[in-house]
Write a protein that holds these residues in place. Structure first.
Motif, PDB file in Angstrom:
ATOM      1  N   TYR A  76       1.415 -30.014 106.776  1.00  0.00           N
ATOM      2  CA  TYR A  76       0.586 -28.928 106.159  1.00  0.00           C
ATOM      3  C   TYR A  76       0.656 -27.807 106.739  1.00  0.00           C
ATOM      4  O   TYR A  76       0.874 -27.605 107.985  1.00  0.00           O
ATOM      5  CB  TYR A  76      -0.906 -29.498 105.866  1.00  0.00           C
ATOM      6  N   ILE A 116       1.662 -17.058  94.559  1.00  0.00           N
ATOM      7  CA  ILE A 116       1.472 -18.469  95.012  1.00  0.00           C
ATOM      8  C   ILE A 116       1.510 -19.522  93.896  1.00  0.00           C
ATOM      9  O   ILE A 116       2.295 -20.619  93.969  1.00  0.00           O
ATOM     10  CB  ILE A 116       0.055 -18.648  95.676  1.00  0.00           C
ATOM     11  N   TYR A 117       0.931 -19.062  92.833  1.00  0.00           N
ATOM     12  CA  TYR A 117       0.681 -19.767  91.787  1.00  0.00           C
ATOM     13  C   TYR A 117       2.284 -20.190  90.964  1.00  0.00           C
ATOM     14  O   TYR A 117       2.529 -21.196  90.547  1.00  0.00           O
ATOM     15  CB  TYR A 117      -0.136 -19.341  90.576  1.00  0.00           C
ATOM     16  N   TYR A 131      -0.338 -32.254  92.285  1.00  0.00           N
ATOM     17  CA  TYR A 131       0.869 -32.920  92.480  1.00  0.00           C
ATOM     18  C   TYR A 131       1.780 -32.366  91.713  1.00  0.00           C
ATOM     19  O   TYR A 131       1.529 -32.343  90.243  1.00  0.00           O
ATOM     20  CB  TYR A 131       0.816 -34.445  92.482  1.00  0.00           C
ATOM     21  N   THR A 142       5.091 -19.956  92.478  1.00  0.00           N
ATOM     22  CA  THR A 142       6.066 -20.594  93.395  1.00  0.00           C
ATOM     23  C   THR A 142       5.718 -21.902  93.440  1.00  0.00           C
ATOM     24  O   THR A 142       6.516 -22.618  94.375  1.00  0.00           O
ATOM     25  CB  THR A 142       6.347 -19.630  94.323  1.00  0.00           C
ATOM     26  N   ASN A 143       4.653 -22.576  93.232  1.00  0.00           N
ATOM     27  CA  ASN A 143       4.270 -23.815  93.545  1.00  0.00           C
ATOM     28  C   ASN A 143       4.160 -24.733  92.337  1.00  0.00           C
ATOM     29  O   ASN A 143       3.027 -24.598  91.602  1.00  0.00           O
ATOM     30  CB  ASN A 143       2.901 -23.668  94.377  1.00  0.00           C
ATOM     31  N   GLN A 167       6.423 -32.117  95.448  1.00  0.00           N
ATOM     32  CA  GLN A 167       5.410 -31.106  96.140  1.00  0.00           C
ATOM     33  C   GLN A 167       4.024 -31.281  95.899  1.00  0.00           C
ATOM     34  O   GLN A 167       3.665 -31.898  94.781  1.00  0.00           O
ATOM     35  CB  GLN A 167       5.765 -29.560  95.787  1.00  0.00           C
ATOM     36  N   SER A 168       3.242 -31.295  96.789  1.00  0.00           N
ATOM     37  CA  SER A 168       1.662 -31.189  96.606  1.00  0.00           C
ATOM     38  C   SER A 168       1.000 -29.952  97.204  1.00  0.00           C
ATOM     39  O   SER A 168       1.649 -29.272  98.363  1.00  0.00           O
ATOM     40  CB  SER A 168       1.037 -32.512  97.083  1.00  0.00           C
ATOM     41  N   VAL A 169      -0.177 -29.697  96.882  1.00  0.00           N
ATOM     42  CA  VAL A 169      -0.895 -28.617  97.176  1.00  0.00           C
ATOM     43  C   VAL A 169      -2.469 -29.337  97.519  1.00  0.00           C
ATOM     44  O   VAL A 169      -2.908 -29.895  96.535  1.00  0.00           O
ATOM     45  CB  VAL A 169      -1.007 -27.519  96.644  1.00  0.00           C
ATOM     46  N   ALA A 223       3.260 -27.560  91.762  1.00  0.00           N
ATOM     47  CA  ALA A 223       2.077 -28.614  91.791  1.00  0.00           C
ATOM     48  C   ALA A 223       0.878 -27.810  90.925  1.00  0.00           C
ATOM     49  O   ALA A 223       0.135 -28.495  90.554  1.00  0.00           O
ATOM     50  CB  ALA A 223       1.514 -28.840  93.340  1.00  0.00           C
ATOM     51  N   ILE A 229      -1.328 -21.737 102.981  1.00  0.00           N
ATOM     52  CA  ILE A 229      -0.818 -20.729 102.114  1.00  0.00           C
ATOM     53  C   ILE A 229      -1.731 -19.655 101.423  1.00  0.00           C
ATOM     54  O   ILE A 229      -1.170 -18.488 101.157  1.00  0.00           O
ATOM     55  CB  ILE A 229       0.114 -21.219 100.954  1.00  0.00           C
TER      56      ILE A 229
END
Length: 141
Positions: free
Chosen positions: A134, A70-71, A105, A73-74, A109-111, A76, A137
Motif C-alpha cells: 500500500y 487521482i480520480y 476495486y 488515473t485510478n 487495482q484497488s484503492v 478503481a 496517494i
C-alpha cells in the motif's frame, strides 16, 4: 462549514476526498474548487479573485486539480461504479471516532480510503484489509 478559517478548508478537502472516493457520479458545483464562501449566484458569478488573492483558496484549487488527476488515473474509482464487487465497507459504524474506511476495486487495482472526520489525530487505529503493498496517494492534511 464550521470552524476557523483554516479548519473550513481542511473540512472541505476531507469532504471532497470522501465524495470522490465513494461510488457514484460526482456533482461538482461552481465555486467549490476555490473554497468560495458564498453560495453560487447566477447574477454575480464566481469569486475567482479569491484564488488569486488568498493562499488557501489557491491551494484549494490545486488540491481539486490533484484530486481530479487521482480520480482519472485510478480505475478503481470508476470502473465498477455500479457493481457490488466494486465497493467494500471496512469501517462504517464507528460513531465514537467519526471514522470510515472502505475499498474500491477496478480490475487488478484497488484503492482503500481511510477517513477521519473527528478533527483529532487517531493513533494505531486498526482496519482489516487484504495483505499487499500500500502507498498513500492522498492525505488531505
Amino acid at each position: 462549514m464550521s470552524g476557523e478559517y483554516e479548519d473550513k478548508f481542511a473540512g472541505e478537502r476531507l469532504l471532497l476526498a470522501f465524495m470522490y472516493a465513494h461510488p457514484g457520479k460526482k456533482l461538482n458545483f461552481m465555486g467549490y474548487e476555490i473554497g468560495q464562501f458564498k453560495e453560487w449566484d447566477y447574477c454575480a458569478g464566481i469569486d475567482l479573485f479569491l484564488a488569486e488573492k488568498f493562499e488557501l483558496h489557491a491551494k484549494m484549487r490545486e488540491f481539486v486539480k490533484y484530486l481530479n488527476g487521482i480520480y482519472k488515473t485510478n480505475p478503481a474509482f470508476f470502473k465498477n461504479d455500479f457493481a457490488w464487487d466494486g465497493f467494500e465497507w471496512l469501517v462504517l459504524d464507528d460513531k465514537y471516532n467519526n471514522f470510515f474506511a472502505f475499498s474500491r476495486y477496478g480490475g487488478k487495482q484497488s484503492v482503500t480510503a481511510l477517513m477521519n472526520f473527528s478533527g483529532v489525530d487517531i493513533k494505531n487505529y486498526k482496519v482489516g484489509i487484504n495483505k499487499g503493498k500500500y502507498r498513500t496517494i492522498l492525505n488531505t492534511e
